[in-house]
Design a protein around this motif. Structure first.
Motif, PDB file in Angstrom:
ATOM      1  N   GLY A   1       0.778  -1.234   0.000  1.00 11.41           N
ATOM      2  CA  GLY A   1       0.000   0.000   0.000  1.00 11.41           C
ATOM      3  C   GLY A   1       0.808   1.282   0.000  1.00 11.41           C
ATOM      4  N   TRP A   2       0.106   2.372  -0.287  1.00  9.51           N
ATOM      5  CA  TRP A   2       0.747   3.679  -0.401  1.00  9.51           C
ATOM      6  C   TRP A   2       1.360   4.137   0.919  1.00  9.51           C
ATOM      7  CZ3 TRP A   2      -0.685   7.536   2.799  1.00  9.51           C
ATOM      8  CH2 TRP A   2      -1.945   7.461   3.384  1.00  9.51           C
ATOM      9  N   ALA A   3       0.729   3.847   2.054  1.00 11.32           N
ATOM     10  CA  ALA A   3       1.227   4.351   3.335  1.00 11.32           C
ATOM     11  C   ALA A   3       2.588   3.748   3.667  1.00 11.32           C
ATOM     12  CB  ALA A   3       0.223   4.073   4.449  1.00 11.32           C
ATOM     13  N   ASP A   4       2.777   2.458   3.420  1.00  6.92           N
ATOM     14  CA  ASP A   4       4.097   1.843   3.623  1.00  6.92           C
ATOM     15  C   ASP A   4       5.145   2.523   2.744  1.00  6.92           C
ATOM     16  OD1 ASP A   4       2.834   0.012   5.290  1.00  6.92           O
ATOM     17  OD2 ASP A   4       3.840  -1.725   4.425  1.00  6.92           O
ATOM     18  N   ARG A   5       4.766   2.810   1.519  1.00  7.84           N
ATOM     19  CA  ARG A   5       5.705   3.435   0.583  1.00  7.84           C
ATOM     20  C   ARG A   5       6.071   4.845   1.041  1.00  7.84           C
ATOM     21  NH1 ARG A   5       5.491   0.440  -4.353  1.00  7.84           N
ATOM     22  NH2 ARG A   5       3.819  -1.130  -4.325  1.00  7.84           N
ATOM     23  N   VAL A   6       5.074   5.577   1.540  1.00 10.56           N
ATOM     24  CA  VAL A   6       5.341   6.913   2.066  1.00 10.56           C
ATOM     25  C   VAL A   6       6.287   6.825   3.263  1.00 10.56           C
ATOM     26  CG1 VAL A   6       4.292   8.844   3.337  1.00 10.56           C
ATOM     27  CG2 VAL A   6       3.246   8.012   1.216  1.00 10.56           C
ATOM     28  N   ALA A   7       5.998   5.898   4.176  1.00 15.62           N
ATOM     29  CA  ALA A   7       6.833   5.750   5.369  1.00 15.62           C
ATOM     30  C   ALA A   7       8.278   5.438   4.999  1.00 15.62           C
ATOM     31  CB  ALA A   7       6.265   4.658   6.266  1.00 15.62           C
ATOM     32  N   LYS A   8       8.463   4.588   4.006  1.00 18.17           N
ATOM     33  CA  LYS A   8       9.817   4.237   3.580  1.00 18.17           C
ATOM     34  C   LYS A   8      10.550   5.449   3.033  1.00 18.17           C
ATOM     35  CE  LYS A   8      13.136   1.309   2.897  1.00 18.17           C
ATOM     36  NZ  LYS A   8      13.817   0.688   4.051  1.00 18.17           N
ATOM     37  N   GLN A   9       9.856   6.270   2.244  1.00 18.33           N
ATOM     38  CA  GLN A   9      10.485   7.458   1.686  1.00 18.33           C
ATOM     39  C   GLN A   9      10.791   8.488   2.772  1.00 18.33           C
ATOM     40  OE1 GLN A   9      11.529   7.905  -1.540  1.00 18.33           O
ATOM     41  NE2 GLN A   9      10.983   5.743  -1.795  1.00 18.33           N
ATOM     42  N   LEU A  10       9.909   8.613   3.753  1.00 13.91           N
ATOM     43  CA  LEU A  10      10.185   9.513   4.868  1.00 13.91           C
ATOM     44  C   LEU A  10      11.462   9.100   5.592  1.00 13.91           C
ATOM     45  CD1 LEU A  10       6.606   9.960   6.429  1.00 13.91           C
ATOM     46  CD2 LEU A  10       7.909  11.671   5.157  1.00 13.91           C
ATOM     47  N   SER A  11      11.636   7.792   5.745  1.00 12.96           N
ATOM     48  CA  SER A  11      12.822   7.306   6.460  1.00 12.96           C
ATOM     49  C   SER A  11      14.096   7.536   5.660  1.00 12.96           C
ATOM     50  CB  SER A  11      12.669   5.812   6.779  1.00 12.96           C
ATOM     51  OG  SER A  11      12.847   5.009   5.629  1.00 12.96           O
ATOM     52  N   LYS A  12      13.977   7.635   4.335  1.00 17.42           N
ATOM     53  CA  LYS A  12      15.158   7.950   3.519  1.00 17.42           C
ATOM     54  C   LYS A  12      15.554   9.410   3.708  1.00 17.42           C
ATOM     55  CE  LYS A  12      14.571   4.416  -0.048  1.00 17.42           C
ATOM     56  NZ  LYS A  12      14.398   4.152  -1.501  1.00 17.42           N
ATOM     57  N   GLN A  13      14.559  10.253   3.930  1.00 16.11           N
ATOM     58  CA  GLN A  13      14.846  11.657   4.205  1.00 16.11           C
ATOM     59  C   GLN A  13      15.439  11.824   5.594  1.00 16.11           C
ATOM     60  OE1 GLN A  13      11.796  14.317   5.646  1.00 16.11           O
ATOM     61  NE2 GLN A  13      12.117  15.685   3.887  1.00 16.11           N
ATOM     62  N   ASP A  14      14.874  11.070   6.550  1.00 11.28           N
ATOM     63  CA  ASP A  14      15.318  11.149   7.949  1.00 11.28           C
ATOM     64  C   ASP A  14      15.102   9.783   8.585  1.00 11.28           C
ATOM     65  OD1 ASP A  14      15.730  11.507  10.632  1.00 11.28           O
ATOM     66  OD2 ASP A  14      14.261  13.106  10.885  1.00 11.28           O
TER      67      ASP A  14
ATOM     68  N   ASP B   1      10.944  15.137  -0.873  1.00  7.42           N
ATOM     69  CA  ASP B   1      11.548  14.571  -2.075  1.00  7.42           C
ATOM     70  C   ASP B   1      11.547  13.046  -1.956  1.00  7.42           C
ATOM     71  OD1 ASP B   1      12.070  17.083  -3.131  1.00  7.42           O
ATOM     72  OD2 ASP B   1      14.040  17.189  -2.177  1.00  7.42           O
ATOM     73  N   HIS B   2      11.441  12.376  -3.098  1.00  8.98           N
ATOM     74  CA  HIS B   2      11.375  10.910  -3.048  1.00  8.98           C
ATOM     75  C   HIS B   2      12.023  10.301  -4.275  1.00  8.98           C
ATOM     76  CE1 HIS B   2       8.191  10.741  -6.139  1.00  8.98           C
ATOM     77  NE2 HIS B   2       7.714  11.828  -5.567  1.00  8.98           N
ATOM     78  N   SER B   3      12.221   8.985  -4.195  1.00  6.53           N
ATOM     79  CA  SER B   3      12.861   8.261  -5.289  1.00  6.53           C
ATOM     80  C   SER B   3      11.885   7.329  -5.995  1.00  6.53           C
ATOM     81  CB  SER B   3      14.046   7.446  -4.744  1.00  6.53           C
ATOM     82  OG  SER B   3      13.600   6.509  -3.750  1.00  6.53           O
ATOM     83  N   LEU B   4      10.582   7.521  -5.796  1.00  7.78           N
ATOM     84  CA  LEU B   4       9.588   6.664  -6.441  1.00  7.78           C
ATOM     85  C   LEU B   4       9.540   6.955  -7.936  1.00  7.78           C
ATOM     86  CD1 LEU B   4       6.628   6.878  -3.892  1.00  7.78           C
ATOM     87  CD2 LEU B   4       8.271   5.014  -4.166  1.00  7.78           C
ATOM     88  N   THR B   5       9.615   5.916  -8.723  1.00 10.79           N
ATOM     89  CA  THR B   5       9.514   6.058 -10.175  1.00 10.79           C
ATOM     90  C   THR B   5       8.477   5.073 -10.691  1.00 10.79           C
ATOM     91  OG1 THR B   5      11.328   4.471 -10.480  1.00 10.79           O
ATOM     92  CG2 THR B   5      11.892   6.821 -10.471  1.00 10.79           C
TER      93      THR B   5
END
Length: 269
Positions: A29-42, A193-197
Motif C-alpha cells: 500500500g501507499w502508506a508503507d511506501r510513504v513511510a519508507k520514503q520519509l525514512s530515507k529523508q530522515d 523529495d522521493h525516489s519513487l519512479t
C-alpha cells in the motif's frame, strides 16, 4: 526528536489492491511506501498503520483514533467514510459532523491531519448514486481541511486514475501502480523529495462490445453482489484482521525484514 507518521482508516490506507504476501495482512500500500520514503529523508521517522479494510467512520473513530493520538504522532493520515457512502439511505450530514469532530481531535492533539477527497470513480449505472454522494463528501472534506489547517490530498483531481490500469479487478481499490502513484502524491503534499519512479504499465488491449459485456457481468457477479451480500449479513472482510503495524516501527530498519521478524515471533507463540 523523532517524528511519527500514523495512518488510520479503511482498505484504502491498509493497502488493499497492492497485494504482497511478504507484508502484514498480505498487502503493502501507499502508506508503507510513504513511510519508507520519509525514512530515507530522515532515518528517525517512525510509522504505525492502524487501518483495517471495511471499517466505517464510527469504527475508525472508536477503534483507531484515540489509539493513534496516544502515540503522540506528528502526522495522522485519515481516509474514512468511503464505506459509509455505500449506505444510500444514510444521511451524509451526521456522517460529516462526526468526520469533522475526528479531524478536530487530531488537530487539538498537536498532530497535522492529512486528509483525502474521494476519486470520481466511473461506476456501473447501478452504482451511480454513490458518485453523487462522493461529490458531497468531497465538498465537506475540502472545507474541513481548510478550517483545521489540514494537509489535503485532492484525489478527485488526479486525472491519471481514469486509467483502469490504476485500479484492481474490483474497480474500487487501487492496483499496485495506483498505490505507488498515490504515495508520490502524498509525498508531494508533505513536501518530501522521493525516489519513487513509475514502472511501465501493461498495454491497454482493445475490447469488443461482447467482451465488455462479459467483463461487466463478471464484475457484478464476483464483486458487487458479494459486497452487498456481506452488508446484508453484517459481516466484513476485516472482521478477523488486526492492524498491520499497530506499534511504531522504524521503516529505516526495512519493512520486509520487520514483517518477517514479526511473523517469526507469531509462529513461535
Amino acid at each position: 526528536m523523532s517524528r511519527l507518521f500514523v495512518a488510520i482508516g479503511d482498505s484504502f490506507t491498509e493497502g488493499v489492491g497492492d497485494w504482497d504476501a511478504r507484508y502484514p495482512n498480505g498487502v503493502r500500500g501507499w502508506a508503507d511506501r510513504v513511510a519508507k520514503q520519509l525514512s530515507k529523508q530522515d532515518p528517525g521517522w517512525r510509522y504505525a498503520n492502524l487501518a483495517i479494510r471495511s471499517k466505517r467512520l464510527q469504527q475508525i473513530i472508536d477503534e483507531q483514533l484515540q489509539r493513534a493520538l496516544d502515540l503522540h504522532p506528528t502526522v495522522v493520515s485519515v481516509y474514512a467514510g468511503g464505506n459509509d457512502i455505500l449506505e444510500l439511505r444514510a444521511s451524509l450530514t451526521p456522517l460529516m459532523e462526526r468526520y469533522e469532530e475526528m479531524v478536530s481531535r487530531i488537530a487539538a492533539a498537536g498532530a497535522r491531519p492529512l486528509l483525502f477527497t474521494g476519486f470520481d470513480v466511473r461506476l456501473h449505472p447501478v452504482l451511480e448514486p454513490m458518485r453523487r454522494r462522493n461529490w458531497t463528501y468531497n465538498e465537506h472534506v475540502r472545507r474541513i481541511a481548510e478550517d483545521y489547517g489540514a494537509l489535503l490530498v485532492d484525489y478527485w483531481c488526479f486525472d491519471e486514475y481514469h486509467d483502469p490500469r490504476f485500479w484492481g479487478t474490483d474497480r474500487l481499490h487501487m492496483s499496485p501502480a495506483g498505490h505507488k502513484n498515490m504515495a508520490a502524491h502524498v509525498l508531494r503534499v508533505l513536501g518530501v523529495d522521493h525516489s519513487l519512479t513509475a514502472k511501465p504499465l501493461h498495454p491497454r488491449l482493445p475490447v469488443t462490445a461482447r467482451e465488455w459485456l462479459h467483463q461487466e457481468s463478471v464484475w457484478l457477479r464476483e464483486w458487487v453482489i458479494p459486497m452487498f451480500g456481506r452488508r446484508l449479513r453484517n459481516v466484513t472482510l476485516g472482521d478477523h484482521l488486526e492492524p498491520r503495524w499497530p506499534t511504531p516501527i522504524r521503516p529505516a530498519d526495512g519493512l520486509k525484514r520487520l514483517a518477517a521478524e514479526r511473523d517469526s515471533l507469531a509462529r513461535q507463540d
